[in-house]
Design a protein around this motif. Sequence first.
Motif, PDB file in Angstrom:
ATOM      1  N   VAL A  26      -4.280   6.599 -15.883  1.00 14.90           N
ATOM      2  CA  VAL A  26      -5.023   7.210 -14.774  1.00 14.90           C
ATOM      3  C   VAL A  26      -5.817   8.414 -15.279  1.00 14.90           C
ATOM      4  O   VAL A  26      -7.011   8.543 -14.994  1.00 14.90           O
ATOM      5  CB  VAL A  26      -4.072   7.619 -13.621  1.00 14.90           C
ATOM      6  N   PHE A  27      -5.163   9.298 -16.048  1.00 18.94           N
ATOM      7  CA  PHE A  27      -5.878  10.472 -16.563  1.00 18.94           C
ATOM      8  C   PHE A  27      -7.005  10.056 -17.505  1.00 18.94           C
ATOM      9  O   PHE A  27      -8.081  10.661 -17.493  1.00 18.94           O
ATOM     10  CB  PHE A  27      -4.924  11.435 -17.264  1.00 18.94           C
ATOM     11  N   HIS A  28      -6.759   9.028 -18.314  1.00 22.90           N
ATOM     12  CA  HIS A  28      -7.822   8.529 -19.198  1.00 22.90           C
ATOM     13  C   HIS A  28      -9.000   8.028 -18.361  1.00 22.90           C
ATOM     14  O   HIS A  28     -10.171   8.320 -18.671  1.00 22.90           O
ATOM     15  CB  HIS A  28      -7.286   7.413 -20.094  1.00 22.90           C
ATOM     16  N   ALA A  29      -8.701   7.289 -17.314  1.00 16.14           N
ATOM     17  CA  ALA A  29      -9.771   6.748 -16.465  1.00 16.14           C
ATOM     18  C   ALA A  29     -10.540   7.870 -15.778  1.00 16.14           C
ATOM     19  O   ALA A  29     -11.770   7.801 -15.646  1.00 16.14           O
ATOM     20  CB  ALA A  29      -9.179   5.800 -15.424  1.00 16.14           C
ATOM     21  N   ALA A  97      -0.029  10.831 -10.740  1.00 12.49           N
ATOM     22  CA  ALA A  97      -0.807  11.955 -11.255  1.00 12.49           C
ATOM     23  C   ALA A  97      -0.782  13.119 -10.270  1.00 12.49           C
ATOM     24  O   ALA A  97      -0.642  14.277 -10.674  1.00 12.49           O
ATOM     25  CB  ALA A  97      -2.250  11.519 -11.522  1.00 12.49           C
ATOM     26  N   LEU A  98      -0.874  12.817  -8.989  1.00 15.04           N
ATOM     27  CA  LEU A  98      -0.816  13.852  -7.967  1.00 15.04           C
ATOM     28  C   LEU A  98       0.552  14.541  -7.968  1.00 15.04           C
ATOM     29  O   LEU A  98       0.634  15.765  -7.871  1.00 15.04           O
ATOM     30  CB  LEU A  98      -1.119  13.263  -6.589  1.00 15.04           C
ATOM     31  N   ALA A  99       1.625  13.772  -8.124  1.00 11.63           N
ATOM     32  CA  ALA A  99       2.971  14.352  -8.193  1.00 11.63           C
ATOM     33  C   ALA A  99       3.087  15.265  -9.409  1.00 11.63           C
ATOM     34  O   ALA A  99       3.690  16.337  -9.338  1.00 11.63           O
ATOM     35  CB  ALA A  99       4.017  13.243  -8.248  1.00 11.63           C
ATOM     36  N   TRP A 100       2.497  14.864 -10.527  1.00 10.39           N
ATOM     37  CA  TRP A 100       2.517  15.677 -11.737  1.00 10.39           C
ATOM     38  C   TRP A 100       1.798  17.003 -11.497  1.00 10.39           C
ATOM     39  O   TRP A 100       2.291  18.067 -11.851  1.00 10.39           O
ATOM     40  CB  TRP A 100       1.873  14.890 -12.877  1.00 10.39           C
ATOM     41  N   PHE A 101       0.608  16.934 -10.878  1.00 11.52           N
ATOM     42  CA  PHE A 101      -0.149  18.148 -10.572  1.00 11.52           C
ATOM     43  C   PHE A 101       0.620  19.047  -9.611  1.00 11.52           C
ATOM     44  O   PHE A 101       0.647  20.259  -9.771  1.00 11.52           O
ATOM     45  CB  PHE A 101      -1.519  17.819  -9.968  1.00 11.52           C
TER      46      PHE A 101
END
Length: 155
Positions: A26-29, A97-101
Motif C-alpha cells: 500500500v505504501f509503495h503504491a 496503513a491508517l491503523a499504523w498512522f
Amino acid sequence: MTDGPGLATFNHAVEESIDMIGMDAVFHALAHDARRTMLQRLALGELTVGELAEPLTMSLAAASKHVKVLERAGLIRRTVDGRRHVCRLQPASLASALAWFRFYDRHWNERLDALEVLFRTDASSADPAADADASSADAIPADPISADPISVEEH
C-alpha cells in the motif's frame, strides 16, 4: 506442531508478517503521484485504464503498469469487459496503513505532550531572577540585520 503455545505465536507472527507485506504494498503504491491521482479520481467512480491515463502525461502502457501496482496493493479492482478494463476503488486495503498512522500519531502526541509538561514544570520551578538575566543576554534584537556588527561591505 499442530498444538501448543508455540504454534499460536508462530501463526501470529506470520499473520503480522503478511499484514506488513500488504501494508508495504500500500505504501509503495501511494508513493507515486500518478497512482495517488488515479485513486483520487477513482473515489468519484469507476474508470477505464484509458480514462485514468488521459489527464496524466503517460502512455496507456505506463498507466496500465501503475494500475497493476494499485491492484497488487489491493487498492483497486479491475474487471475486464471485452476490451475495456474497468477499475474500481477498494479502500479497505488502506485500513492497515491508517491503523499504523494512528498508532504513531497517538505515540508522538503523547510523547510531545509529556515533553510540554516537562518544559512547563522546568520553567515554573526555575529561579525568576536567573531567568531575567538569561533572557536579557539571549534576547533577539527586533531587527537582527541592522544589529549585525559586521557590515555588508566587509564581506
